[in-house]
Design a protein around this motif. Structure first.
Motif, PDB file in Angstrom:
ATOM      1  N   PRO A 143       0.842  -1.204   0.000  1.00 29.69           N
ATOM      2  CA  PRO A 143       0.000   0.000   0.000  1.00 29.69           C
ATOM      3  C   PRO A 143       0.872   1.246   0.000  1.00 29.69           C
ATOM      4  CG  PRO A 143       0.038  -1.012   2.173  1.00 29.69           C
ATOM      5  CD  PRO A 143       0.742  -1.960   1.249  1.00 29.69           C
ATOM      6  N   GLY A 144       0.476   2.242  -0.786  1.00 26.36           N
ATOM      7  CA  GLY A 144       1.273   3.462  -0.924  1.00 26.36           C
ATOM      8  C   GLY A 144       0.670   4.619  -0.166  1.00 26.36           C
ATOM      9  N   GLN A 145       0.587   4.509   1.149  1.00 27.69           N
ATOM     10  CA  GLN A 145      -0.056   5.542   1.969  1.00 27.69           C
ATOM     11  C   GLN A 145       0.978   6.558   2.456  1.00 27.69           C
ATOM     12  OE1 GLN A 145       0.144   6.002   5.535  1.00 27.69           O
ATOM     13  NE2 GLN A 145      -1.521   7.517   5.618  1.00 27.69           N
ATOM     14  N   ASP A 146       0.521   7.768   2.745  1.00 29.04           N
ATOM     15  CA  ASP A 146       1.399   8.896   3.036  1.00 29.04           C
ATOM     16  C   ASP A 146       2.404   8.617   4.152  1.00 29.04           C
ATOM     17  OD1 ASP A 146       1.304  12.208   2.633  1.00 29.04           O
ATOM     18  OD2 ASP A 146       2.019  11.560   4.579  1.00 29.04           O
ATOM     19  N   MET A 147       1.919   8.201   5.342  1.00 27.32           N
ATOM     20  CA  MET A 147       2.828   8.005   6.462  1.00 27.32           C
ATOM     21  C   MET A 147       3.844   6.893   6.169  1.00 27.32           C
ATOM     22  SD  MET A 147       2.054   7.154  10.480  1.00 27.32           S
ATOM     23  CE  MET A 147       1.472   5.495  10.086  1.00 27.32           C
ATOM     24  N   LEU A 148       3.419   5.872   5.441  1.00 27.46           N
ATOM     25  CA  LEU A 148       4.331   4.788   5.095  1.00 27.46           C
ATOM     26  C   LEU A 148       5.481   5.311   4.237  1.00 27.46           C
ATOM     27  CD1 LEU A 148       1.670   2.083   4.123  1.00 27.46           C
ATOM     28  CD2 LEU A 148       2.470   2.750   6.393  1.00 27.46           C
ATOM     29  N   ILE A 149       5.154   6.217   3.310  1.00 23.81           N
ATOM     30  CA  ILE A 149       6.189   6.794   2.440  1.00 23.81           C
ATOM     31  C   ILE A 149       7.119   7.698   3.245  1.00 23.81           C
ATOM     32  CG2 ILE A 149       6.601   8.135   0.351  1.00 23.81           C
ATOM     33  CD1 ILE A 149       5.134   5.561  -0.224  1.00 23.81           C
ATOM     34  N   GLN A 150       6.569   8.457   4.188  1.00 21.35           N
ATOM     35  CA  GLN A 150       7.429   9.286   5.033  1.00 21.35           C
ATOM     36  C   GLN A 150       8.441   8.426   5.773  1.00 21.35           C
ATOM     37  OE1 GLN A 150       5.787  12.416   7.472  1.00 21.35           O
ATOM     38  NE2 GLN A 150       3.881  12.479   6.296  1.00 21.35           N
ATOM     39  N   GLY A 151       8.005   7.245   6.235  1.00 21.10           N
ATOM     40  CA  GLY A 151       8.917   6.348   6.927  1.00 21.10           C
ATOM     41  C   GLY A 151       9.963   5.757   6.011  1.00 21.10           C
ATOM     42  N   LEU A 152       9.565   5.381   4.816  1.00 21.04           N
ATOM     43  CA  LEU A 152      10.471   4.702   3.891  1.00 21.04           C
ATOM     44  C   LEU A 152      11.520   5.622   3.278  1.00 21.04           C
ATOM     45  CD1 LEU A 152       7.882   2.407   2.095  1.00 21.04           C
ATOM     46  CD2 LEU A 152       9.875   1.610   3.386  1.00 21.04           C
ATOM     47  N   THR A 153      11.245   6.913   3.219  1.00 23.59           N
ATOM     48  CA  THR A 153      12.156   7.828   2.509  1.00 23.59           C
ATOM     49  C   THR A 153      13.049   8.647   3.437  1.00 23.59           C
ATOM     50  OG1 THR A 153      10.424   9.528   2.449  1.00 23.59           O
ATOM     51  CG2 THR A 153      10.584   8.055   0.540  1.00 23.59           C
ATOM     52  N   GLY A 154      13.031   8.361   4.725  1.00 29.13           N
ATOM     53  CA  GLY A 154      13.940   9.054   5.632  1.00 29.13           C
ATOM     54  C   GLY A 154      13.363  10.267   6.314  1.00 29.13           C
ATOM     55  N   LEU A 155      12.188  10.734   5.889  1.00 27.66           N
ATOM     56  CA  LEU A 155      11.647  11.963   6.466  1.00 27.66           C
ATOM     57  C   LEU A 155      11.284  11.777   7.938  1.00 27.66           C
ATOM     58  CD1 LEU A 155      10.797  14.894   6.005  1.00 27.66           C
ATOM     59  CD2 LEU A 155       8.544  14.065   5.341  1.00 27.66           C
ATOM     60  N   ALA A 156      10.592  10.687   8.254  1.00 31.71           N
ATOM     61  CA  ALA A 156      10.198  10.456   9.645  1.00 31.71           C
ATOM     62  C   ALA A 156      11.425  10.248  10.528  1.00 31.71           C
ATOM     63  CB  ALA A 156       9.256   9.262   9.737  1.00 31.71           C
ATOM     64  N   ALA A 157      12.428   9.524  10.017  1.00 27.50           N
ATOM     65  CA  ALA A 157      13.636   9.254  10.800  1.00 27.50           C
ATOM     66  C   ALA A 157      14.423  10.522  11.086  1.00 27.50           C
ATOM     67  CB  ALA A 157      14.524   8.245  10.069  1.00 27.50           C
ATOM     68  N   ALA A 158      14.238  11.558  10.282  1.00 26.99           N
ATOM     69  CA  ALA A 158      14.954  12.819  10.469  1.00 26.99           C
ATOM     70  C   ALA A 158      14.156  13.828  11.282  1.00 26.99           C
ATOM     71  CB  ALA A 158      15.299  13.424   9.108  1.00 26.99           C
ATOM     72  N   THR A 159      12.973  13.446  11.737  1.00 29.96           N
ATOM     73  CA  THR A 159      12.083  14.378  12.418  1.00 29.96           C
ATOM     74  C   THR A 159      11.809  13.905  13.843  1.00 29.96           C
ATOM     75  OG1 THR A 159      11.030  14.811  10.283  1.00 29.96           O
ATOM     76  CG2 THR A 159       9.880  15.592  12.233  1.00 29.96           C
ATOM     77  N   GLY A 160      11.808  14.842  14.777  1.00 35.22           N
ATOM     78  CA  GLY A 160      11.548  14.513  16.169  1.00 35.22           C
ATOM     79  C   GLY A 160      12.808  14.539  17.011  1.00 35.22           C
ATOM     80  N   ARG A 161      12.664  14.209  18.285  1.00 33.77           N
ATOM     81  CA  ARG A 161      13.778  14.220  19.221  1.00 33.77           C
ATOM     82  C   ARG A 161      14.569  12.918  19.142  1.00 33.77           C
ATOM     83  NH1 ARG A 161      12.892  17.713  23.945  1.00 33.77           N
ATOM     84  NH2 ARG A 161      14.005  16.121  25.139  1.00 33.77           N
ATOM     85  N   GLY A 162      15.858  13.017  19.377  1.00 34.68           N
ATOM     86  CA  GLY A 162      16.709  11.844  19.301  1.00 34.68           C
ATOM     87  C   GLY A 162      16.401  10.795  20.344  1.00 34.68           C
ATOM     88  N   ASP A 163      15.843  11.206  21.497  1.00 33.00           N
ATOM     89  CA  ASP A 163      15.525  10.241  22.540  1.00 33.00           C
ATOM     90  C   ASP A 163      14.091   9.740  22.450  1.00 33.00           C
ATOM     91  OD1 ASP A 163      14.268  12.571  23.228  1.00 33.00           O
ATOM     92  OD2 ASP A 163      15.146  12.746  25.224  1.00 33.00           O
ATOM     93  N   GLY A 164      13.445  10.029  21.337  1.00 30.06           N
ATOM     94  CA  GLY A 164      12.089   9.555  21.092  1.00 30.06           C
ATOM     95  C   GLY A 164      11.999   8.859  19.751  1.00 30.06           C
ATOM     96  N   PRO A 165      10.817   8.409  19.375  1.00 27.58           N
ATOM     97  CA  PRO A 165      10.652   7.713  18.101  1.00 27.58           C
ATOM     98  C   PRO A 165      10.669   8.687  16.923  1.00 27.58           C
ATOM     99  CG  PRO A 165       8.531   8.005  19.147  1.00 27.58           C
ATOM    100  CD  PRO A 165       9.562   8.497  20.135  1.00 27.58           C
ATOM    101  N   PRO A 166      10.863   8.186  15.697  1.00 27.15           N
ATOM    102  CA  PRO A 166      10.696   9.025  14.510  1.00 27.15           C
ATOM    103  C   PRO A 166       9.292   9.636  14.486  1.00 27.15           C
ATOM    104  CG  PRO A 166      11.729   6.942  13.936  1.00 27.15           C
ATOM    105  CD  PRO A 166      11.275   6.807  15.360  1.00 27.15           C
ATOM    106  N   VAL A 167       9.184  10.823  13.910  1.00 30.34           N
ATOM    107  CA  VAL A 167       7.909  11.554  13.933  1.00 30.34           C
ATOM    108  C   VAL A 167       7.478  11.899  12.503  1.00 30.34           C
ATOM    109  CG1 VAL A 167       6.727  13.646  14.710  1.00 30.34           C
ATOM    110  CG2 VAL A 167       8.424  12.538  16.192  1.00 30.34           C
ATOM    111  N   PRO A 168       6.345  11.386  12.036  1.00 30.38           N
ATOM    112  CA  PRO A 168       5.831  11.814  10.726  1.00 30.38           C
ATOM    113  C   PRO A 168       5.392  13.270  10.774  1.00 30.38           C
ATOM    114  CG  PRO A 168       4.785   9.772  11.475  1.00 30.38           C
ATOM    115  CD  PRO A 168       5.516  10.337  12.646  1.00 30.38           C
TER     116      PRO A 168
END
Length: 399
Positions: A143-168
């Motif tokens: 499935p090609g859903q928005d949040m899934l793509i944010q996770g797959l392309t590095g955007l979520a991993a680059a967002t949020g605090r380092g001591d917390g989870p990735p943030v979409p």
């Protein structure tokens, strides 16, 4: 007679649903394109049944999600699986300029509504497809859903605090970037057709679009073979040094972008911070610096701090909620918030077109349509008489 809207002689046959495709066709419709939205009789676009927090508009429970992306269109309700659907849509396609769809790859082709099917009828047609991952490859069935793509392309991993989870991102960012790319491709193809007389196939996928919109981050990671590491503080970008970030005040938050560190220290009044005024330390010790700065900004009211920073040309701004943003004086000055009147939802406040043209301005002329609201009107325009239209409706082919 001179056109009053830039795209008023462009007709779009729109099979899209949810966000990516409908936002793209709304952008075209705002500039005057005649968008014929093909929907399922009765149910319509899937977004008609989806909303946030179980909130609906009007007694007929209209979805805010649908109303946001479907103004300025007409709804043609037709059962794509009915044998008559091909004859109806092929007759319409003979005169349209653009087809837009964002079904999973292969779905439209199996029903006889792929690019090759329409090109046989109309060689000038521009056929734009939106997908999650393209039309082939190992992710084809995903499935090609928005949040899934944010996770797959590095955007979520680059967002949020380092001591917390990735943030979409708190919006359908991948879908909206995809919509912009669809419009970019369609307008490019229309321009080329004016010179060549030929249509073409346009393919857009969310994965490629979101990678392209992280161009500088991807370039840094690939060329230095090193991923960004999210800081534990409120630094606003994993590649930036202090003081870049979001800071608390007594009554809200402020943002500070690229600004001279010494100047900010001067505003906050603690010269002991100047020990960090070194490019290497401003990056490697950015969490500690953020904590020191945040302790000082907490002593300020938000507006007082903003005014003090702006007075010395520090790049800063308030962090506002959606409602605060809607009431922002610059937003009001721009006329960015407007409304349309919907037949069942009533007055709907919306964000208006973002692009301003001096000679052919965008406008909201129609609210988002009811399912099949314009079926009879559209079919009549393409040569179906009253008896044929009534027969199609009676047999459930159209709605």
């Amino acid at each position: 007679m001179m056109q009053t809207k830039a795209l008023e002689d462009v007709t779009v046959l729109d099979f899209s649903h949810l966000l990516q495709g409908p936002f793209a066709t709304q952008l075209l419709a705002d500039m005057g394109a005649n968008v014929l939205k093909v929907e399922r009789p009765g149910a319509g676009d899937l977004f008609r049944s989806i909303t946030f927090r179980n909130k609906w508009l009007g007694e007929t429970r209209e979805s805010p999600s649908f109303l946001a992306w479907n103004r300025n269109k007409r709804s043609l309700a037709i059962d794509l699986k009915a044998p008559e659907a091909r004859d109806i849509l092929y007759r319409i396609a003979a005169d349209v300029d653009v087809v837009v769809q964002n079904f999973r790859p292969g779905v439209m082709e199996r029903m006889g509504f792929g690019y090759e099917d329409f090109r046989k009828i109309n060689p000038r047609i521009i056929y734009c497809s939106g997908s999650g991952y393209g039309t082939s490859g190992p992710y084809l069935s995903r499935p090609g859903q928005d949040m899934l793509i944010q996770g797959l392309t590095g955007l979520a991993a680059a967002t949020g605090r380092g001591d917390g989870p990735p943030v979409p991102v708190g919006s359908g960012f991948a879908d909206q970037v995809g919509a912009m790319n669809m419009v970019y491709g369609i307008l490019t193809a229309l321009y080329w057709r004016e010179r060549s007389g030929k249509g073409q196939n346009v393919e857009v996928n969310l994965m490629s679009g979101l990678l392209a919109h992280q161009g500088q981050e991807m370039l840094m990671a690939m060329n230095f073979n090193e991923d960004f590491q999210r800081p534990n503080s409120g630094i606003g970008h994993p590649g930036m040094d202090a003081p870049f970030g979001v800071y608390p005040t007594r009554d809200g938050y402020v943002t500070v972008a690229m600004s001279p560190f010494r100047t900010l220290v001067g505003v906050l009044g603690d010269d002991s911070l100047l020990e960090y005024d070194d490019p290497e330390r401003l990056f490697t010790e950015r969490d500690a610096i953020w904590n020191r700065i945040a302790a000082l900004t907490m002593e300020w009211n938000r507006q007082d701090l903003i005014e003090a920073m702006l007075a010395v040309d520090i790049w800063c701004g308030e962090v506002k909620t959606h409602l605060e943003a809607a009431a922002d004086p610059q937003v009001r000055h721009l006329g960015a918030i407007t409304h349309y009147d919907h037949p069942t939802a009533g007055r709907v406040k919306v964000v208006g077109p973002a692009v301003k043209l001096s000679e052919t301005p965008a406008a909201i002329d129609r609210p988002a349509p009811l399912v099949g609201e314009h079926t009879a009107e559209i079919l009549a325009e393409y040569g179906f008489d009253d008896a044929a239209i009534a027969d199609l409706r009676a047999r459930g082919v159209t709605g």
